[in-house]
Scaffold this active site. Sequence first.
Site, short mmCIF file in Angstrom:
data_model
loop_
_atom_site.label_atom_id
_atom_site.label_comp_id
_atom_site.label_asym_id
_atom_site.label_seq_id
_atom_site.Cartn_x
_atom_site.Cartn_y
_atom_site.Cartn_z
N GLU A 229 100.53 -48.59 56.13
CA GLU A 229 100.36 -48.99 57.52
C GLU A 229 101.05 -48.01 58.47
OE1 GLU A 229 101.93 -52.96 57.52
OE2 GLU A 229 103.52 -52.36 56.14
N HIS B 106 100.46 -67.47 67.96
CA HIS B 106 100.44 -68.68 67.15
C HIS B 106 99.17 -69.50 67.32
CE1 HIS B 106 105.01 -69.06 66.24
NE2 HIS B 106 104.34 -68.61 65.21
N ASP C 96 98.60 -52.80 61.65
CA ASP C 96 99.74 -51.93 61.96
C ASP C 96 99.33 -50.45 61.90
OD1 ASP C 96 102.05 -53.25 62.79
OD2 ASP C 96 102.46 -53.97 60.75
N CYS D 91 93.89 -55.30 53.65
CA CYS D 91 94.25 -56.69 53.94
C CYS D 91 94.43 -56.93 55.44
CB CYS D 91 95.51 -57.11 53.19
SG CYS D 91 96.97 -56.12 53.56
#
Length: 573
Positions: A425, A199, A449, A496
């Site tokens: 991914e 975060h 990923d 992305c």
Amino acid sequence: MSVADAGPQVQGELHGVGVGRRGVVGPVAQVQPVPAVAADAPLLVDGVAVTGADAQEVVARAFEDVAAALADASSRATGTVRDVLAATAQMADDRALRSGVLTRIGAGEPVVAAIDGVVDMFAAMFVQAGGYLAERVTDLRSVRDRVVARAMGLPAPGVPELTVPSVVVALDLAPADTAALDLDKVLAIVTELGGPTGHTAIIAGQLGLPCLVRVAGVTGLDDGIVVAVDAATGTVTVEPSPDLVDALARRAEVERALEQDTAPGATADGKAVALLANIGTAADAERVATTAAEGVGLFRTEVLFLEASTEPTVEEQTAAYAAALRALPGRKVVVRTLDAGADKPLAFATQPDEENPALGVRGYRLVRTNADLVEHQLEALAAAQAATGEAPWVMAPMIATADEARDFAARARAHGIAKVGVMVEVPSAALRAHEVLREVDFVSLGTNDLAQYTMATDRLRGELADLLDPWQPAVLDLVAATAHAGLETGKPVGVCGESASDPVLALVLVGLGVTSLSMSPGALPAVRYALRRHTSAQCATLAVEALAAPSAAAARAAVVENLDPEVRTTLGV
């Protein structure tokens, strides 16, 4: 080198994982530590020790006050900051957490011991679950520290009041503390723990602050000592030389100059490469609207779901999607359907008994256990399309087979979605990209990923960052296979993942056949500049160099060596 071990020597470099490309110079401001309170310390009210029901009342009020303060801060924040603060406030207001503490106090356990016991239990559960919940342990500890301080009548721990622009340093900075920073006085954030997808790093990126995580020894620096923080190289230089200070200043001037170029992305010979932004909320879309981004290449819709205790209604979802579409009229907006599970669990959908959530029911696989989640989201996206007149491109995450791609495409088109795609991914999707692309209109590579699953490495483990390097030859091979399939089928292939924000790797991606790149808005100017200085043929040559290299480091070195010299100098690569 560890400054804590350096004795009187204060010159030197500390190393960590950088988030972003910016570099700054300024004095250190260490975050105030948690007040030391013994586990059996008595709870005093007006100087008198209280226990039992009286102690329960004090602690219950402390939880309420902390939750209210966090909620108030959330109401004044925007975007991802608001969502993270709201999530932390919800944690402070969690019934299970609070009742567990009050039950222990009622049984005669000292207040601090009761709070620590319950928090430790929840933290162990989060760590065992891994992924997103493991990252929430920092939030949980922050709630613990605030509640203990409030109950015991002590000053709240956290960031000190900053009187001059400073580099904020902490063992691990809670998102609530990050969100409360005075941005006019913060130059950068550096932590000894944490990870690049936590975060704090996400919020720092949203706020445009350079950030370094996993910088061993940084908490040993004295307040006020001047450091140079370079997110591009992942270094903290103690008492930097005038040459380094000047170099960072020149780089900042270059970055400001690059921001003046707002033309569409393209190579030197005019081959178009769409340069897009990643967002998580409608508020993020409004901020992107003021930038030179050509649209959005990744709208992470799970932000709307992750902090909810029940599934958002179709109407709530429609309002959020419509707001994002209205903010970007006429621009491409690629929406990723719910990517929940693994590191992003949902209270109302995640399987409680999964031994390995990263390989379990996550992303589009939720259709196997809760098909209504997917159907409701597609219904809301179609309603947003109808309400705005803007047609989103919609893609599903965690697609492993052409059958799954076909199933999603059928569901999406049944709702009236015109442009349907999937994420690549999972290695199986890359290896069978031709078959997948026959079922959909486009694909987008999620390189974070893809690296995780290719290299069998948890993407949240900072100490394994070398294996997760997107320059890893095996990862590039899978990107190349997917891009080649896109070229042969005549369908767009985007990226992305964070690799798109590296201006050097962006050239390789374009050389492999990638048609669009999506990243944080702050990374767009450097990527646009690098593309403008190289032809599509040069990009293809750089891609060949990268694919032929035996390691990630060798791949990057080979490409850097063959860059346009002016680009090397300007971008400092």
